[in-house]
Design an enzyme around this catalytic site. Sequence first.
Site, short mmCIF file in Angstrom:
data_model
loop_
_atom_site.label_atom_id
_atom_site.label_comp_id
_atom_site.label_asym_id
_atom_site.label_seq_id
_atom_site.Cartn_x
_atom_site.Cartn_y
_atom_site.Cartn_z
N SER A 63 0.04 0.38 6.81
CA SER A 63 -0.47 1.51 6.02
C SER A 63 -1.99 1.57 5.96
O SER A 63 -2.54 2.55 5.46
CB SER A 63 0.09 1.44 4.59
OG SER A 63 -0.32 0.25 3.95
N LYS A 85 1.07 2.81 -5.30
CA LYS A 85 -0.29 2.97 -4.78
C LYS A 85 -1.06 4.04 -5.55
O LYS A 85 -2.26 3.86 -5.85
CB LYS A 85 -0.23 3.34 -3.29
CG LYS A 85 0.29 2.21 -2.39
CD LYS A 85 0.42 2.67 -0.95
CE LYS A 85 0.91 1.55 -0.05
NZ LYS A 85 1.06 1.98 1.36
#
Length: 793
Positions: free
Chosen positions: A691, A734
């Site tokens: 990511s 996140k």
Amino acid sequence: MSKNDAKLDNLPAKTTLHFPDALPLLMLADQVVFPMSIVPLHITEKRDLLLVDDIVKEHRLLALVTLRSPDASDASLTNAYEIGCIGRILQMQSAEEEGRDILVQILTRFRVTGQIRKDPYMMVSVKPLEDKAEDEKALEPMMMTLKTQMASLIQLSPNIPNGAQSILDSIDNSSFLCDLIAGNLSIAIEEKQKLLETLDRRKRMKRLMYLLQREVELLEMSSKIHEDVKSSIDKGQREYFLRQQLKAIREELGEGENADSEAEAYREKILALKLPEEVSKEALREVDRLARMHESSGEYQVVATYLDTLLELPWNISTKDQLNITAAETILNQDHYGLEKVKQRILEYLAVRKLKPDAHGPILCFQGPPGVGKTSLGQSIARALGRKFIRMALGGMRDEAEIRGHRKTYVGALPGRIIQSIRKAQSSNPVFMLDEIDKVGADFRGDPSSALLEVLDPAQNNAFVDNYLNVPFDLSKVMFIATANVLETIPWALRDRMEIIQLPGYTQEEKLEIAKKYLVPRQLEAHGLTRKKLQFNVNALRKITADYTREAGVRNLEREIANVCRGCARKFAGGRRTPMRITQEDLREYLGNEKNYYDTAERTRLPGVAIGLAWTATGGDILFIEATRMAGKGQLYLTGQLGDVMKESAQAALSYLRANAQALGLDQKDFSEYDLHIHVPAGAVPKDGPSAGVTMLSAITSLLTGKRVKSALAMTGEITLRGAVLPVGGIKEKVLAAARAKVKKLILPERCKNDYEEVPESVRKKLTVHFVKNMHEVLDIALGIKIDEKNAK
């Protein structure tokens, strides 16, 4: 007494024989021979066969001794008695399997005085032995006593032939009489050897009288017990006969009443509990074993402990479920703030149980970072259902026996912890929480996660067999709930048996509400304070959550509140009387300086730095990716404890830039004459995952173009060599981490829109989010670089 012995009744009382000084030695196991008898022997050993074949051709004499330890493989003189007998082979014939059957006449005693040779068979020097001289008339009373005792023994023993008494009556030699009786008496080898070694006839006869008396008393006692039992029962009642016989034996020993009463008490309990047929059968079998044992034996206690464990289990005991959905919802809301999705799933489970009570529901697994309330949710479910609550910590468990138990044949054996916990709860349908299921280990003692496969399968656990119990126990009524921080370490077969319910981290607003409603009251009570003495300002709580903690859960938040309460408790204990109200300004006195610094703008002030979003087992977090270059040969350096996947993302980002250097206005010399170094701070923490690809590409592009990434902008996403941005996981965690770090703008993959919808509305209002499909859009948003797609590769 054998027929061979009967042939010797006419032998002379004393025969003067001459023997060689050395004879071959034959060692016997579990057999002692006596003079003036004829003994059949079966020979199979290669060395002994050679010995027999040689002496049959010559003098036919051999020496026979008995081994001290017949099971030992050591056939040496050190393992044999010194005194034995000299014999003569009368007859030999071949037997099956290349053996020999020989008939040996035993002549006299001898002592081994030395070894002459060992191979091919042992030769020893011998010294014949004779009884000490004794007047036969002086020994006649003792001979009469021995004959009388043997007459009693012959009447009681069914194994001695009827003609044995006439043979004994015809013997008038005391030595022959002693050896004949000793050879046919059923006593231990050691006792027989002592009789053989006793050369004093008087002592030998005294020892024989003692042994004969003991044998007669044992046979009389056995006969008495048999007759007493036989007269008290019917012929057809075999089971009753065996029990009465055992009772009679114990009465003779004076130890039977307590064992019988305890066994009968166990039997009554088993019949009263109405156990399953298989369990009842096994329990009664153990009771029968217990009744045959002495109370002082170790096995008695093992069986008694097993029966206690078996009977204390709640076979037919269960609590009645309180399936009031409204009341359950109230309890869940009282105990936990937020977690709406989790509460909804729990209420659905209870609704199904209400409509179909016998339904086997799924095994729930609460997955989320530490401190979000996974374990306390299980307690709330148990309270809402009205069930007992059991918690079993699985962290660090490596022994399979912790789940399945040890077999009761082992010393100190115990049931597995599942059966132990249900026994302690005294309910067959508790709420059973398997805490930290992702931290189960495996080693040479087994794999506990494999043993859990049966426990957590509703189709199998209705007949769970613990190794200690060795009978099936129904676990299908138990509501199992597992907790985990990460799913990757759970074996796929075990994960497939559970329904995963994710518990994300809390927002700042949720933490504030949790602190006001739960944490502060709990800590005030724990420190002996009240709301009248101590109050927390809302802004003070908000500052603690923002500047002193940065976590997904609320454990550190509660610790900081506890630190403030301890400081205030000290002042009240020192004599303070006036109430206290904690404000933002007071926090530094109790907690010190702020622990979290939001320097995103400062750290992105120079080109080559971008902010990424990461997911960890403790929730989401932000990370800075820094890039720099130096004169070199176009090499790429990566530091910061990066995993292989993250390193590959950096290489993919660099390849994309080199392929699109012309579209970005970059010089190829930037890649061939300079070395590139990418570093991710917090180098002591391992990092991995795809990511960070978008963030690495933005940082390198910022460095090479000299343009700064926009401040307060964070991003996440996986990239391909063609510049596509792929979706990643952990979006909610996140985004919450970005909000905690006061990031205002986000770049997320287009295909993560649905995940973003799960973020609370209060957090989304504070963020500006850009959903992108490719790197052209990322560079445009982050750096203001527009790429002509026609020129892009």
